[in-house]
Design a protein around this motif. Structure first.
Motif, PDB file in Angstrom:
ATOM      1  N   TYR A  74      11.587 -14.300   1.411  1.00  0.00           N
ATOM      2  CA  TYR A  74      10.685 -14.280   0.258  1.00  0.00           C
ATOM      3  C   TYR A  74       9.573 -15.315   0.455  1.00  0.00           C
ATOM      4  O   TYR A  74       8.387 -15.045   0.209  1.00  0.00           O
ATOM      5  CB  TYR A  74      11.475 -14.571  -1.020  1.00  0.00           C
ATOM      6  N   THR A  75       9.958 -16.505   0.924  1.00  0.00           N
ATOM      7  CA  THR A  75       8.972 -17.561   1.155  1.00  0.00           C
ATOM      8  C   THR A  75       8.133 -17.280   2.390  1.00  0.00           C
ATOM      9  O   THR A  75       6.906 -17.448   2.384  1.00  0.00           O
ATOM     10  CB  THR A  75       9.691 -18.912   1.308  1.00  0.00           C
ATOM     11  N   ALA A  76       8.782 -16.850   3.470  1.00  0.00           N
ATOM     12  CA  ALA A  76       8.071 -16.642   4.739  1.00  0.00           C
ATOM     13  C   ALA A  76       6.960 -15.611   4.602  1.00  0.00           C
ATOM     14  O   ALA A  76       5.874 -15.769   5.170  1.00  0.00           O
ATOM     15  CB  ALA A  76       9.064 -16.200   5.822  1.00  0.00           C
ATOM     16  N   LEU A  77       7.205 -14.551   3.854  1.00  0.00           N
ATOM     17  CA  LEU A  77       6.225 -13.483   3.712  1.00  0.00           C
ATOM     18  C   LEU A  77       5.066 -13.870   2.786  1.00  0.00           C
ATOM     19  O   LEU A  77       3.997 -13.260   2.849  1.00  0.00           O
ATOM     20  CB  LEU A  77       6.901 -12.220   3.186  1.00  0.00           C
ATOM     21  N   ARG A  78       5.265 -14.865   1.943  1.00  0.00           N
ATOM     22  CA  ARG A  78       4.230 -15.263   0.984  1.00  0.00           C
ATOM     23  C   ARG A  78       3.511 -16.544   1.374  1.00  0.00           C
ATOM     24  O   ARG A  78       2.528 -16.919   0.740  1.00  0.00           O
ATOM     25  CB  ARG A  78       4.860 -15.423  -0.415  1.00  0.00           C
ATOM     26  N   TYR A  79       3.991 -17.212   2.398  1.00  0.00           N
ATOM     27  CA  TYR A  79       3.364 -18.457   2.824  1.00  0.00           C
ATOM     28  C   TYR A  79       2.008 -18.179   3.468  1.00  0.00           C
ATOM     29  O   TYR A  79       1.847 -17.229   4.226  1.00  0.00           O
ATOM     30  CB  TYR A  79       4.271 -19.184   3.810  1.00  0.00           C
ATOM     31  N   LYS A  80       1.036 -19.008   3.174  1.00  0.00           N
ATOM     32  CA  LYS A  80      -0.309 -18.882   3.728  1.00  0.00           C
ATOM     33  C   LYS A  80      -0.692 -20.197   4.389  1.00  0.00           C
ATOM     34  O   LYS A  80      -0.479 -21.268   3.834  1.00  0.00           O
ATOM     35  CB  LYS A  80      -1.334 -18.543   2.639  1.00  0.00           C
ATOM     36  N   ALA A  81      -1.269 -20.088   5.573  1.00  0.00           N
ATOM     37  CA  ALA A  81      -1.722 -21.285   6.277  1.00  0.00           C
ATOM     38  C   ALA A  81      -2.965 -20.953   7.072  1.00  0.00           C
ATOM     39  O   ALA A  81      -2.995 -19.965   7.801  1.00  0.00           O
ATOM     40  CB  ALA A  81      -0.622 -21.802   7.209  1.00  0.00           C
TER      41      ALA A  81
END
Length: 523
Positions: free
Chosen positions: A467-474
């Protein structure tokens, strides 16, 4: 008969030649020659049945084990020409000891010369069969906890033409050893595992790395932000293949929340702790009702908060620290001033004791921290649970496989790197060791979705972290922030452990950063 007769006639000549060979190669001393002399009467018979050999040589310890399918494995700790604190593992057909092959070859040539001089037919020498010669000898540098060692063993067994040598370094020794290899070209790796900050430190040496775009483009298989961090600023150079990532979740003690009169269900906790202000409110309730504090330490708070915003430390336009760094510092210090942090550094005995005695309720836990928690506080298994972390998605660290130009076999090295980082292998490593994959196609597999962790009350760890990996932006960042991050870590430790004034510590951090900027700019 001819062989037995010639052996008896030339026995003394044999021993003299063997001693000369042993001393010349510098591997085995005269003691082994004397042992050989004592067992000559049975040596040929032993060679027909020997399947394992154990040799102790000067400065090293070796173990050879013969495997089926004519593959060999060697584990060697060598004190010569190796950096301190590293160990070496060999997989593949070349894992046999080279000095034994040299010795056997010399003995064979000696016997053949004796037989020819006696005009006898050439005998068939038992026990001199060698493993197939490998066409590639790949050296891979890792550090503990990578989870790649079993994959390397498997790759060597499936590719008998490849010999793999694995060198295990301590984390802090990796970058200095790579720089040394760049300078000396000695014992250089074909592949090296780098943590994200280590890759940033080495990006300024672009000419020392192979551009992986010259060997292939596998971008479609990886998270966009993870792949981008492995590229150059202009996207034309690929330094490394993505391995794992470190998405952050919230680990919490179910028993502590229950004792405080708070919900302990995963979804209810996630709804209760939507942002960082909610954390301060709940922290006060937990401390008032149970005596436990909210967090283990404020360093994890600082890093998790900052990495919601790319984790960038520098603001190039202002030639100073990013405003997000000061924001993350103030957020961490606020928990300290409210008495909501236990001040227990991660991966210490004090942290383990605090976990066992429920001195803190929450841990901001990147996926790779699971193994540390299980190792340090096994008695707390089942008392923890996992849910989404508050605020925006955050990621702490992750790893890459890079190919230095000092490597000798770039084509073979790239084939190995591509195989090790492929979705199927990353999924297997996650299931086996918990290292979270950077390949989103792994997230939809039934194996991934079914992974549950008993230590965290059978939490569906794959679903929570994806859930976090797919929504993380960098966004792209190639700034080498190792020095400034260490300054901030040390500053937070001084505040928590030594009682230093946070404002004075921050002023010193900014002063040191300005000095570093001037030195880098030549001012």
């Amino acid at each position: 008969m001819a062989l037995r007769k010639l052996t008896n006639i030339g026995q003394e000549y044999w021993f003299a030649l063997i001693e000369c060979v042993y001393f010349s190669v510098g591997r085995i001393g005269a003691e082994h020659c004397r042992q050989w002399r004592q067992c000559t009467d049975h040596s040929l018979q032993r060679r027909q049945s020997t399947r394992s050999i154990h040799v102790r040589g000067r400065g090293q310890q070796s173990v050879c084990v013969r495997r089926p399918q004519r593959t060999w494995q060697r584990v060697r700790r060598d004190s010569l020409r190796r950096p301190l604190g590293c160990s070496v593992m060999h997989y593949g057909p070349r894992a046999r000891r080279p000095h034994l092959r040299l010795l056997r070859l010399c003995l064979l040539l000696t016997l053949l010369s004796l037989l020819l001089s006696a005009c006898s037919p050439e005998p068939e020498m038992p026990g001199l069969n060698r493993a197939p010669k490998a066409s590639a000898a790949l050296r891979v540098w890792l550090w503990p906890g990578s989870g790649l060692e079993p994959l390397l063993q498997r790759y060597a067994s499936e590719h008998p033409e490849v010999d793999v040598e694995t060198v295990i370094f301590q984390y802090d020794d990796v970058v200095p050893s790579v720089l040394s290899a760049f300078a000396t070209k000695a014992d250089a790796p074909d592949l090296v595992l780098l943590e994200a900050s280590q890759l940033k430190q080495l990006k300024r040496f672009q000419q020392q790395f192979y551009n992986l775009y010259e060997y292939g483009d596998e971008k479609v298989h990886y998270l966009d932000w993870k792949w981008r961090q492995a590229e150059s600023k202009d996207s034309g150079f690929l330094y490394a293949m993505p391995v794992d990532i470190g998405p952050v979740a919230l680990a919490y003690r179910r028993d502590v929340l229950q004792d405080a009169g708070l919900p302990s269900d995963r979804e209810e906790v996630a709804a209760m702790l939507k942002d960082w202000d909610d954390l301060e409110l709940i922290g006060r309730i937990i401390k008032q009702n149970t005596g436990a504090v909210l967090f283990d330490n404020i360093t994890n708070v600082f890093l998790s908060y900052l990495n919601q915003y790319d984790g960038q430390y520098a603001a190039p336009a202002e030639n100073g620290l990013s405003p997000r760094v000061r924001e993350a510092w103030e957020r961490a210090i606020s928990f300290h001033r409210l008495g909501l942090s236990a001040g227990l550094p991660s991966q210490t005995s004090a942290w383990a004791e605090g976990a066992v005695h429920a001195k803190f309720a929450l841990v901001l836990a990147p996926s790779w921290l699971h193994g540390v928690m299980k190792k340090n506080a096994p008695a707390t298994a089942g008392k923890w649970d996992l849910t989404r972390a508050p605020g925006m998605p955050s990621n702490l660290s992750g790893t890459y496989l890079a190919m230095p130009r000092t490597g000798r076999l770039p084509q073979a090295a790239y084939a190995l790197a591509r195989w090790l980082t492929a979705p199927q292998q990353q999924l297997g490593t996650f299931i086996a060791s918990g290292n979270f994959p950077s390949t989103p196609e792994s997230y939809s597999s039934s194996e991934f979705l079914q992974v549950k962790d008993p230590f965290f009350n059978n939490a569906p760890v794959g679903q929570i972290y994806s859930y976090t990996a797919l929504r993380y932006k960098a966004s792209y960042d190639d700034y080498d922030y190792a020095a400034i991050e260490q300054l901030i870590r040390d500053g937070l430790r001084r505040v928590e452990s030594d009682g230093a004034d946070p404002d004075a510590v921050w002023a010193e951090i900014t002063r040191q950063f300005q000095i570093m900027q001037q030195e880098e700019g030549g001012g």
